[in-house]
Design an enzyme around this catalytic site. Structure first.
Site, PDB file in Angstrom:
ATOM      1  N   LYS A  83       0.856  -1.193   0.000  1.00  0.00           N
ATOM      2  CA  LYS A  83       0.000   0.000   0.000  1.00  0.00           C
ATOM      3  C   LYS A  83       0.889   1.239   0.000  1.00  0.00           C
ATOM      4  O   LYS A  83       1.784   1.372   0.844  1.00  0.00           O
ATOM      5  CB  LYS A  83      -0.901  -0.044   1.235  1.00  0.00           C
ATOM      6  CG  LYS A  83      -2.224   0.639   1.067  1.00  0.00           C
ATOM      7  CD  LYS A  83      -3.144   0.300   2.235  1.00  0.00           C
ATOM      8  CE  LYS A  83      -4.439   1.055   2.161  1.00  0.00           C
ATOM      9  NZ  LYS A  83      -5.237   0.881   3.371  1.00  0.00           N
TER      10      LYS A  83
HETATM   11  O1  G3P Z   1      -7.852   1.786   4.934  1.00  0.00           O
HETATM   12  C1  G3P Z   1      -8.246   3.036   4.525  1.00  0.00           C
HETATM   13  C2  G3P Z   1      -9.650   3.453   4.859  1.00  0.00           C
HETATM   14  O2  G3P Z   1     -10.585   2.476   4.615  1.00  0.00           O
HETATM   15  C3  G3P Z   1      -9.822   4.320   6.045  1.00  0.00           C
HETATM   16  O3  G3P Z   1     -11.146   4.466   6.470  1.00  0.00           O
HETATM   17  O4  G3P Z   1     -12.856   5.181   8.107  1.00  0.00           O
HETATM   18  O5  G3P Z   1     -10.436   5.783   8.483  1.00  0.00           O
HETATM   19  O6  G3P Z   1     -11.751   6.902   6.703  1.00  0.00           O
HETATM   20  P1  G3P Z   1     -11.568   5.660   7.491  1.00  0.00           P
END
Ligand code: G3P
Length: 218
Positions: A83
Site C-alpha cells: 500500500k
Molecule cells: O484503509 C483506509 C480506509 O478504509 C480508512 O477508512 O474510516 O479511516 O476513513 P476511514
C-alpha cells in the site's frame, strides 16, 4: 465483487473468515496502531491467516524508503499487497513494483485525476476514500462513479477498491456502480446481514412451530 475487511484486528478477521465473507484484508498505520502491536509482525500474522490479498502500507514517504519497506513487506508472505500513498514518489514506486510483478494498492485517493494517475502508474488497486469525502459534505460515491467510468473508457486493469466505507449504503452503491472491491469495517460487515423483518419473520416461524408442542423430529 470482492469484500475485503478493513481492520488489523485478528479476532475480527477470524470471524469474517468463519462467515466466508472475507476475500482479503486492508490495513493502514492507524488500524495497526490501534492494536498496540508491532508493525511488520501484525501484517505477517494477518497474511498468514487470510488466503487472499492483504494490504500492508509503507511508512516512508520518499521513493527509496518506500521501495526498501515494500521489499520487506513483500518478503513477509506472497499475498502481501504494498500500500502506497498517492504522492509522486508513491506512484513512482507503484510503477517500479508493477514492473517487478509486485501488487500495489494506491491509497488516499480523493479525486478522479489521482485515480487516473494511479492507473497509469500500473497500480493493482486504487483506494478512493468515500467516507472521508462525505465528511467534507461531498458525495464520495460520485467519485467512484467517475473512476469506474474513466477506467472503463480506457480498459485500465487497476481495480477500484472502495475505501473509508462507513455504512451498508456505501456497499450497495459500490456494488451497483460495479466497483471490483469494497474494504469494509467489521461493524459494517455485521450490519449487512441485518434486517428487522428477518428477525421478526424468524421469531414468528419459531413461535408458530413451538405452539404445536412438537419437536424437529415429530
Ligand atoms: O484503509 C483506509 C480506509 O478504509 C480508512 O477508512 O474510516 O479511516 O476513513 P476511514
Amino acid at each position: 465483487m470482492q469484500f475485503f475487511l478493513d481492520t488489523a484486528d485478528i479476532s475480527q478477521i477470524e470471524k469474517g473468515l468463519e462467515w466466508g465473507m472475507v476475500d482479503g484484508v486492508t490495513t493502514n498505520p492507524s488500524l495497526i496502531a490501534k492494536q498496540g502491536k508491532p508493525y511488520l509482525p501484525t501484517v505477517k500474522a494477518i497474511a498468514e491467516l487470510v488466503p487472499g490479498p492483504v494490504s500492508g502500507e509503507v511508512l516512508a514517504t520518499d521513493y527509496d524508503g518506500m521501495m526498501e519497506q515494500a521489499a520487506r513487506l513483500s518478503d513477509l508472505a506472497d499475498n502481501v499487497v504494498i500500500k502506497l500513498p498517492l504522492l509522486p514518489d508513491g506512484l513512482r514506486a507503484a510503477r517500479s513494483l508493477a514492473d517487478q510483478g509486485i501488487k500495489t494498492n494506491v491509497t488516499l485517493c480523493f479525486s478522479a485525476n489521482q485515480a487516473l494517475l494511479a492507473a497509469k502508474a500500473g497500480a493493482t488497486y486504487i483506494s478512493p476514500f468515500v467516507g472521508r469525502l462525505d465528511d467534507l459534505g461531498q458525495d464520495g460515491m460520485s467519485l467512484i462513479e467517475e473512476i469506474v467510468e474513466i477506467y472503463d473508457n480506457f480498459g485500465f486493469d487497476t481495480e477500484v477498491l472502495v475505501a473509508s466505507v462507513r455504512s451498508p449504503l456505501h456497499v450497495t452503491m459500490a456494488a451497483r456502480l460495479g466497483a471490483g472491491v469494497a474494504t469494509i469495517p467489521f461493524k459494517v460487515l455485521e450490519q449487512l446481514y441485518r434486517h428487522p423483518m428477518t428477525d421478526k419473520g424468524l421469531a414468528q416461524f419459531l413461535a408458530d412451530w413451538e405452539a404445536t408442542g412438537k419437536s424437529f423430529d415429530d
